[in-house]
Enzyme design. Structure first.
Site, PDB file in Angstrom:
ATOM      1  N   GLU A  74     -12.163  -0.191  -6.559  1.00  0.00           N
ATOM      2  CA  GLU A  74     -12.650  -0.303  -5.186  1.00  0.00           C
ATOM      3  C   GLU A  74     -11.534  -0.813  -4.289  1.00  0.00           C
ATOM      4  OE1 GLU A  74     -15.508  -3.333  -4.182  1.00  0.00           O
ATOM      5  OE2 GLU A  74     -16.015  -2.329  -2.296  1.00  0.00           O
ATOM      6  N   ALA A  79      -4.417  -1.774   5.346  1.00  0.00           N
ATOM      7  CA  ALA A  79      -3.912  -1.817   6.729  1.00  0.00           C
ATOM      8  C   ALA A  79      -2.391  -1.711   6.759  1.00  0.00           C
ATOM      9  CB  ALA A  79      -4.347  -3.102   7.433  1.00  0.00           C
ATOM     10  N   ILE A  80      -1.933  -1.211   7.896  1.00  0.00           N
ATOM     11  CA  ILE A  80      -0.508  -1.168   8.226  1.00  0.00           C
ATOM     12  C   ILE A  80      -0.354  -2.017   9.488  1.00  0.00           C
ATOM     13  CG2 ILE A  80       1.410   0.341   8.960  1.00  0.00           C
ATOM     14  CD1 ILE A  80       0.554   0.937   6.090  1.00  0.00           C
ATOM     15  N   GLN A  85       1.878   1.703  12.810  1.00  0.00           N
ATOM     16  CA  GLN A  85       0.810   2.638  12.453  1.00  0.00           C
ATOM     17  C   GLN A  85       1.114   4.055  12.951  1.00  0.00           C
ATOM     18  OE1 GLN A  85      -2.945   0.989  13.836  1.00  0.00           O
ATOM     19  NE2 GLN A  85      -2.732  -0.791  12.499  1.00  0.00           N
ATOM     20  N   GLY A  88       3.062   7.532   9.297  1.00  0.00           N
ATOM     21  CA  GLY A  88       3.064   8.076   7.944  1.00  0.00           C
ATOM     22  C   GLY A  88       3.065   7.048   6.828  1.00  0.00           C
ATOM     23  N   TYR A  89       3.176   5.768   7.155  1.00  0.00           N
ATOM     24  CA  TYR A  89       3.210   4.748   6.090  1.00  0.00           C
ATOM     25  C   TYR A  89       1.884   4.677   5.334  1.00  0.00           C
ATOM     26  CZ  TYR A  89       7.621   3.013   7.955  1.00  0.00           C
ATOM     27  OH  TYR A  89       8.915   2.901   8.374  1.00  0.00           O
ATOM     28  N   ALA A 117     -11.771   4.368  10.486  1.00  0.00           N
ATOM     29  CA  ALA A 117     -10.841   4.779   9.434  1.00  0.00           C
ATOM     30  C   ALA A 117     -11.350   5.978   8.631  1.00  0.00           C
ATOM     31  CB  ALA A 117     -10.562   3.601   8.499  1.00  0.00           C
ATOM     32  N   GLY A 119     -11.624   9.043   9.441  1.00  0.00           N
ATOM     33  CA  GLY A 119     -10.710  10.177   9.613  1.00  0.00           C
ATOM     34  C   GLY A 119      -9.475  10.055   8.739  1.00  0.00           C
TER      35      GLY A 119
HETATM   36  N1  ACO Z   1      -8.748   7.893  12.585  1.00  0.00           N
HETATM   37  C1  ACO Z   1      -8.405   9.196  12.390  1.00  0.00           C
HETATM   38  N2  ACO Z   1      -7.228   9.573  11.918  1.00  0.00           N
HETATM   39  C2  ACO Z   1      -6.332   8.609  11.645  1.00  0.00           C
HETATM   40  C3  ACO Z   1      -6.590   7.251  11.834  1.00  0.00           C
HETATM   41  C4  ACO Z   1      -7.858   6.912  12.322  1.00  0.00           C
HETATM   42  N3  ACO Z   1      -8.187   5.648  12.528  1.00  0.00           N
HETATM   43  N4  ACO Z   1      -5.517   6.540  11.475  1.00  0.00           N
HETATM   44  C5  ACO Z   1      -4.606   7.433  11.091  1.00  0.00           C
HETATM   45  N5  ACO Z   1      -5.119   8.669  11.206  1.00  0.00           N
HETATM   46  C6  ACO Z   1      -4.512   9.918  10.863  1.00  0.00           C
HETATM   47  C7  ACO Z   1      -3.161  10.118  11.481  1.00  0.00           C
HETATM   48  O1  ACO Z   1      -3.257  10.720  12.749  1.00  0.00           O
HETATM   49  C8  ACO Z   1      -2.505  11.022  10.455  1.00  0.00           C
HETATM   50  O2  ACO Z   1      -2.938  12.356  10.661  1.00  0.00           O
HETATM   51  P1  ACO Z   1      -1.903  13.571  10.451  1.00  0.00           P
HETATM   52  O3  ACO Z   1      -1.481  13.474   9.006  1.00  0.00           O
HETATM   53  O4  ACO Z   1      -2.727  14.753  10.769  1.00  0.00           O
HETATM   54  O5  ACO Z   1      -0.790  13.294  11.396  1.00  0.00           O
HETATM   55  C9  ACO Z   1      -3.106  10.553   9.146  1.00  0.00           C
HETATM   56  O6  ACO Z   1      -4.319   9.905   9.467  1.00  0.00           O
HETATM   57  C10 ACO Z   1      -2.240   9.587   8.406  1.00  0.00           C
HETATM   58  O7  ACO Z   1      -1.627   8.716   9.306  1.00  0.00           O
HETATM   59  P2  ACO Z   1      -0.604   7.612   8.834  1.00  0.00           P
HETATM   60  O8  ACO Z   1       0.485   7.477   9.851  1.00  0.00           O
HETATM   61  O9  ACO Z   1      -0.192   7.841   7.445  1.00  0.00           O
HETATM   62  O10 ACO Z   1      -1.572   6.355   8.901  1.00  0.00           O
HETATM   63  P3  ACO Z   1      -1.170   4.830   9.212  1.00  0.00           P
HETATM   64  O11 ACO Z   1       0.175   4.492   8.718  1.00  0.00           O
HETATM   65  O12 ACO Z   1      -1.475   4.515  10.628  1.00  0.00           O
HETATM   66  O13 ACO Z   1      -2.255   4.086   8.284  1.00  0.00           O
HETATM   67  C11 ACO Z   1      -4.359   2.964   8.601  1.00  0.00           C
HETATM   68  C12 ACO Z   1      -3.630   4.309   8.464  1.00  0.00           C
HETATM   69  C13 ACO Z   1      -4.139   2.163   7.330  1.00  0.00           C
HETATM   70  C14 ACO Z   1      -5.848   3.259   8.765  1.00  0.00           C
HETATM   71  C15 ACO Z   1      -3.766   2.203   9.807  1.00  0.00           C
HETATM   72  O14 ACO Z   1      -3.886   2.973  10.964  1.00  0.00           O
HETATM   73  C16 ACO Z   1      -4.401   0.856  10.052  1.00  0.00           C
HETATM   74  O15 ACO Z   1      -3.962  -0.145   9.534  1.00  0.00           O
HETATM   75  N6  ACO Z   1      -5.464   0.788  10.893  1.00  0.00           N
HETATM   76  C17 ACO Z   1      -6.121  -0.437  11.237  1.00  0.00           C
HETATM   77  C18 ACO Z   1      -6.837  -1.050  10.060  1.00  0.00           C
HETATM   78  C19 ACO Z   1      -7.863  -0.135   9.432  1.00  0.00           C
HETATM   79  O16 ACO Z   1      -8.624   0.533  10.117  1.00  0.00           O
HETATM   80  N7  ACO Z   1      -7.898  -0.133   8.093  1.00  0.00           N
HETATM   81  C20 ACO Z   1      -8.865   0.601   7.308  1.00  0.00           C
HETATM   82  C21 ACO Z   1     -10.175  -0.089   7.377  1.00  0.00           C
HETATM   83  S1  ACO Z   1     -11.296   0.373   6.095  1.00  0.00           S
HETATM   84  C22 ACO Z   1     -10.836  -0.555   4.755  1.00  0.00           C
HETATM   85  O17 ACO Z   1     -10.001  -1.409   4.851  1.00  0.00           O
HETATM   86  C23 ACO Z   1     -11.504  -0.317   3.447  1.00  0.00           C
END
Ligand code: ACO
Length: 162
Positions: A74, A79-80, A85, A88-89, A117, A119
């Site tokens: 699980e 988060a990044i 953010q 691509g990380y 998240a 998406g």
């Molecule tokens: N909604 C929809 N699409 C998203 C989102 C989102 N919130 N965040 C990223 N994406 C998409 C990007 O546009 C990208 O799409 P593409 O490949 O078509 O260009 C793809 O997802 C991957 O993007 P990355 O750059 O690899 O994602 P990132 O480095 O920003 O990491 C993460 C994603 C971890 C969700 C980050 O944005 C973050 O820390 N967000 C805030 C915290 C969060 O929401 N964490 C998850 C909560 S749920 C849980 O913890 C169980």
């Protein structure tokens, strides 16, 4: 960029990295009670995969718990850090994580995804339809109202390490 598995093993370096990661989670997951984040990140049943920049700086990570007898894990938190953010990380982290967990004989990943998240998780191969048999996971993980349960099948023969 490095990816490291960190556990609460009492060492100074691990503590420092887990504190940095806990702070990223607390900031990026404001709806989660801070005490709950602290409890799980430092819990001995949980592990974290950290993304580390310039050898020391934690810029994000995944905190998870394996259930070896059930062959699933699980994801509790992911988060990044804010300014890095959508570069691509998050995708690289998930691929590394799958590569790691595949070697531990884990077949499924489960997570309660925040609405924002969903998406992101979809793009990483997670679905709202749970294929795993209920008796394999029900009662092992806590129900959580604030999120949508999603599942990802970790194929034993796919090379996730790219
Ligand atoms: N909604 C929809 N699409 C998203 C989102 C989102 N919130 N965040 C990223 N994406 C998409 C990007 O546009 C990208 O799409 P593409 O490949 O078509 O260009 C793809 O997802 C991957 O993007 P990355 O750059 O690899 O994602 P990132 O480095 O920003 O990491 C993460 C994603 C971890 C969700 C980050 O944005 C973050 O820390 N967000 C805030 C915290 C969060 O929401 N964490 C998850 C909560 S749920 C849980 O913890 C169980």
């Amino acid at each position: 960029i490095d990816f490291k598995i960190i556990t609460n093993d009492g060492s100074h370096d691990s503590m420092k990295m887990l504190i940095d990661l806990k702070n990223i989670f607390a900031r990026q997951l404001p709806k989660m009670p801070k005490e709950y984040i602290v409890r799980l990140v430092f819990d001995r049943n949980h592990e974290s995969m950290c993304i580390i920049k310039d050898n020391t700086k934690v810029i994000g990570g995944i905190c998870y718990r394996k259930y070896p007898s059930q062959r699933f894990a699980e994801i509790a938190f992911l988060a990044i850090t804010a300014n890095l953010q959508v570069k691509g990380y998050g995708t690289r982290l998930m691929n590394k994580f799958k590569e790691h967990i595949q070697k531990q004989d884990v077949e499924y990943l489960l997570t309660y995804a925040d609405n924002y998240a969903i998406g992101y998780f979809r793009k990483q191969g997670f679905y709202q339809e749970i294929k795993m048999n209920q008796d394999r996971w029900k009662g092992f993980i806590k129900d959580y109202d604030g999120g949508t349960l999603m599942e990802c099948y970790v194929h034993p023969n796919i090379d996730y390490g790219n």
